[in-house]
Design an enzyme around this catalytic site. Structure first.
Site: not given
Length: 248
Positions: A41, A150, A183
Site C-alpha cells: 500500500d 485488495k 495491513c
C-alpha cells in the site's frame, strides 16, 4: 537439524536456504527463487500529504525516508532475482467493494468515516483511478512484477495472492510498506496461518498512529508470527558469496 541452524523453510532433504538474513529473534534463511518482496500500500493515500491518512489526522511526515528504503529493498530484490509484489488498497468508485452498514469495514475504516464527515471527499479517497489510490511517484512497478488490488487490510483476503505464490513455489515473504500495524501485520499473520515464513524490514515500514504502534507491531511479529530485520541487512545478505552460490 543443527542446533545453530537458522530458521526458515527446509526442503524434504533438510537443506535450508542459501541466503541467511540477520533478524530478530534469530537469523532466517531463504532462497531467492522461493521468496517474494511484498510492498504494501505505498499509495498517495498512505504516504503523501493530502492523502487519506493525512486528511484523517494521521502523521505522514516521516514517510519520505521509508519510501527511499523501500526503493533500495526493491532494487536489491530485483538484482537477486526476487519477484516484487505490489499491493494497492481500495475500492471501486461507488465503494460497493467497501461494504455497507452491514460490514464492520463500514464502521471501522477511517477512510469511509472521513468521507462521511466530509462529503466533499466522497469518491476521492481510496477509489480506484484516483490520485489517492495511485502508488507514490518514487515507486514504480516494472514488467515481471505482480500488482494486486485488495479490498481489506490483509493481502490474502479476496485476492489471488495465495494461489499465485503457491504456483511459483514461494515459501518466504519479505514485507515493506504502510501501515506496519494494520495491513503489513494483517497480511503477515494470514501468511503465517498459510505456512509462509514472514519477514519485516522494519526501517522500510511505517505505522498508522503514534510510534508506540510501530514498536508494538514489530514486537508482536517477532514474538509470535515472523522475523524482523532491516534494509541494510537484506542488501548485505543478498550480495554475500553464500547467496550467489547455486545449490547442488
Amino acid at each position: 537439524m543443527e542446533a545453530d541452524a537458522p530458521a526458515g523453510y527446509r526442503d524434504p532433504s533438510g537443506r535450508h536456504g542459501a541466503v541467511t538474513l540477520p533478524a530478530r529473534p534469530e537469523p532466517i534463511a531463504f532462497d531467492a527463487d522461493t521468496t517474494v518482496l511484498i510492498v504494501v500500500d505505498m499509495q498517495n493515500a498512505y504516504a503523501t500529504k493530502g492523502g487519506y491518512l493525512d486528511l484523517a489526522g494521521f502523521d505522514v511526515s516521516a514517510t519520505g525516508p521509508v519510501i527511499e528504503r523501500i526503493a533500495q529493498a526493491v532494487a536489491a530484490a530485483r538484482a537477486a532475482g526476487i519477484r516484487v509484489v505490489w499491493f494497492q488498497n481500495g475500492w471501486d468508485p461507488d465503494y460497493v467493494e467497501a461494504g455497507g452498514p452491514g460490514s464492520p469495514n463500514w464502521h471501522k475504516s477511517n477512510a469511509l468515516k472521513t468521507m462521511r464527515r466530509r462529503p466533499e471527499m466522497n469518491q476521492r479517497l481510496l477509489a480506484k483511478g484516483t490520485w489517492d489510490y495511485a502508488l507514490v511517484d518514487a515507486l514504480t512497478p516494472e514488467p515481471g512484477d505482480i500488482v494486486l488490488p485488495k479490498p481489506r487490510y490483509s493481502g490474502f483476503y479476496n485476492t489471488p495472492l495465495d494461489s499465485m505464490l503457491r504456483a511459483r513455489g514461494i515459501r518466504t515473504l519479505v514485507f515493506t510498506g504502510i501501515a506496519t500495524n494494520v495491513c503489513v501485520e494483517s497480511t503477515l499473520r494470514d501468511g503465517y496461518h498459510r505456512e509462509y515464513f514472514g519477514i519485516v524490514l522494519a526501517d522500510a515500514t511505517h505505522q498508522a498512529g503514534p510510534p508506540a504502534l510501530q514498536e508494538g507491531a514489530l514486537r508482536n511479529i517477532e514474538t509470535f508470527f515472523g522475523w524482523v530485520s532491516d534494509v541494510a541487512a537484506f542488501e548485505a545478505a543478498l550480495s554475500s558469496d553464500e547467496a550467489r552460490r547455486i545449490p547442488a
